[in-house]
Scaffold this motif. Structure first.
Motif, PDB file in Angstrom:
ATOM      1  N   TRP A  37       0.992  -1.158  -0.111  1.00 39.38           N
ATOM      2  CA  TRP A  37       0.168  -0.035  -0.148  1.00 39.38           C
ATOM      3  C   TRP A  37       1.173   1.221  -0.025  1.00 39.38           C
ATOM      4  O   TRP A  37       2.008   1.398   0.706  1.00 39.38           O
ATOM      5  N   ALA A  42      -4.005   5.779   1.687  1.00 40.25           N
ATOM      6  CA  ALA A  42      -3.815   4.738   2.374  1.00 40.25           C
ATOM      7  C   ALA A  42      -3.432   4.863   3.780  1.00 40.25           C
ATOM      8  O   ALA A  42      -3.995   3.916   4.660  1.00 40.25           O
ATOM      9  N   VAL A  51      -0.218  -5.745   0.729  1.00 33.50           N
ATOM     10  CA  VAL A  51      -1.562  -5.600   0.044  1.00 33.50           C
ATOM     11  C   VAL A  51      -2.184  -7.020   0.422  1.00 33.50           C
ATOM     12  O   VAL A  51      -1.575  -8.042  -0.296  1.00 33.50           O
TER      13      VAL A  51
END
Length: 169
Positions: A37, A42, A51
């Motif tokens: 990310w 985020a 992720v």
């Protein structure tokens, strides 16, 4: 080089990036590093590190980690565009040198270039639509949610360092 594409189908994107995306050299050496990310959006959603498939799928479908569903309501249905695939590709000579030397500095520099590119896009291009008195207004937000997917080979197993920067909508 930066190329762009709209992610039209969340399911297909999830399958491509999270399931069938293991590229191997002809010698069987796995090149990829975990997807991560990135971005101020985020951080605000507490998406950090690797992720995971479930969160990635939900984000593509417009479901935030806090359970909120985002999108446009039409006739009782919520419509949501999954996002965009921004792909940063390096010159062929860079990929060949990386493959030949296996020097991790190549990957580090490529990742840094992707982060700088993402930072510029986030700063200058991140916009949201806001409706006021029945009129749509665009406003600069300065934050995006990226899922970075690192690749060293093309689908044809040719040397091609590139990073897919999926921007969640």
């Amino acid at each position: 080089m930066l190329s762009t594409a709209v992610i039209k189908n969340a399911g297909q994107a999830s399958s491509y990036f999270m399931e069938h995306d293991d590229y191997y050299s002809k010698e069987g050496e796995k090149f990829e590093q975990p997807s991560t990310w990135y971005g101020k959006g985020a951080e605000k959603l507490n998406l950090r590190g690797i992720v995971d498939k479930e969160t990635f799928n939900k984000m593509l479908d417009g479901k935030l980690p806090n359970g909120i569903q985002i999108g446009v309501s039409k006739n009782g249905d919520i419509r949501h565009r999954a996002g965009f695939d921004l792909t940063l590709s390096v010159p062929k000579s860079w990929s060949i040198a990386h493959y030949a030397t296996k020097d991790p500095l190549f990957a580090q520099i490529t990742e840094q270039a992707a982060k700088l590119t993402a930072d510029l896009i986030e700063r200058d291009c991140a916009m949201a639509s806001r409706y006021e008195n029945g009129k749509q207004h665009a406003e600069l937000t300065g934050n995006l949610v990226f899922a970075f997917h690192y690749h060293r080979l093309s689908r044809e197993l040719d040397m091609q360092d590139h990073i897919h920067m999926n921007v969640m909508n």
